[in-house]
Design a protein around this motif. Sequence first.
Motif, mmCIF file in Angstrom:
data_model
loop_
_atom_site.group_PDB
_atom_site.id
_atom_site.type_symbol
_atom_site.label_atom_id
_atom_site.label_comp_id
_atom_site.label_asym_id
_atom_site.label_seq_id
_atom_site.Cartn_x
_atom_site.Cartn_y
_atom_site.Cartn_z
ATOM 1 N N UNK A 2 0.832 -1.193 0.000
ATOM 2 C CA UNK A 2 0.000 0.000 0.000
ATOM 3 C C UNK A 2 0.873 1.250 0.000
ATOM 4 N N UNK A 3 0.228 2.395 -0.220
ATOM 5 C CA UNK A 3 0.939 3.666 -0.201
ATOM 6 C C UNK A 3 1.699 3.863 1.100
ATOM 7 N N UNK A 4 1.042 3.655 2.224
ATOM 8 C CA UNK A 4 1.659 3.963 3.505
ATOM 9 C C UNK A 4 2.610 2.869 3.990
ATOM 10 N N UNK A 5 2.428 1.653 3.468
ATOM 11 C CA UNK A 5 3.332 0.568 3.856
ATOM 12 C C UNK A 5 4.592 0.534 2.998
ATOM 13 N N UNK A 6 4.523 1.108 1.792
ATOM 14 C CA UNK A 6 5.693 1.079 0.915
ATOM 15 C C UNK A 6 6.777 2.007 1.458
ATOM 16 N N UNK A 7 7.998 1.566 1.308
ATOM 17 C CA UNK A 7 9.136 2.330 1.815
ATOM 18 C C UNK A 7 9.909 2.937 0.646
ATOM 19 N N UNK A 8 10.732 3.935 0.910
ATOM 20 C CA UNK A 8 11.591 4.462 -0.160
ATOM 21 C C UNK A 8 12.443 3.367 -0.808
ATOM 22 N N UNK A 9 12.849 2.385 -0.013
ATOM 23 C CA UNK A 9 13.628 1.290 -0.569
ATOM 24 C C UNK A 9 12.799 0.469 -1.557
ATOM 25 N N UNK A 10 11.513 0.249 -1.240
ATOM 26 C CA UNK A 10 10.626 -0.440 -2.181
ATOM 27 C C UNK A 10 10.577 0.298 -3.511
#
Length: 266
Positions: free
Chosen positions: A98-106
Amino acid sequence: MDLQLTGKRILVTGSNSGLGEAMVNLLAAEGAAVIVHGRDEARAKAVADAITTAGGKAEVVLGDLTTDAGADAVAEAALAGGPVDVLVNNAGAYEHVSWMASTPQDWRETYEGNVISGVRMIQRLVPQMRGRGWGRVITIGGGLAIQPMNTHPQYNATLAARHNLAVSLARELSGTGVTSNVVSPGAIVVDAVKDLLMHIGPDRGWGTEWSEIEEAAAKELVPNDTGRMGRPDEIATAVAYLASPLSGYISGATLRVDGGFIRKVN
């Protein structure tokens, strides 16, 4: 129709399974010498062996395109057998976050795998095409490039980048005899898609059998004018046409193979 692919050497990245496998199978059946790419030697070899057993021409190249060294190895091995006439940038991956679960590394990893990997192969193979005055670059994009979902935003964004770079490349190659186009699939029944739908289908009230889940998904999740989901061979057919000398007046185009998909809901 004779697509005039006999004698053409075609590299399809990420072709040891799924859409890529369908592409190399059809291209080989049309007379092309295909180069099967993957990172898993056993899987890539199995695809190539099946093609040669059927009377086609296939070889294997291995390498991780998310690294410069891997791309160098793939390009060197592909060119060792002769000129590469057609590059199909198919390799890529995604994760459902999801938007909020995704990290910059993702986001970085997805961009590296889905965008920069293709750029690496373009920079290594297209100069030779330009020098010969003929070639085809086909980028596999997707409908989510222009009609993104609220989920896996990092993947949606990389599809948009793939579409954009393919058109930019077409402008760069103007007048050279080398074309650049996009094939944009809709929802295609490959193993990963089928597994996902079989997982979420019962919870959404779509039933438990594949036939009823596919029908419901084609109505609710990916509504389109044909009322069904696509098949890998339908994408491969579009790729084969754009790889052909018959497509010489097409460049900078996006060929949608999505049933007329229109996103109506998130």
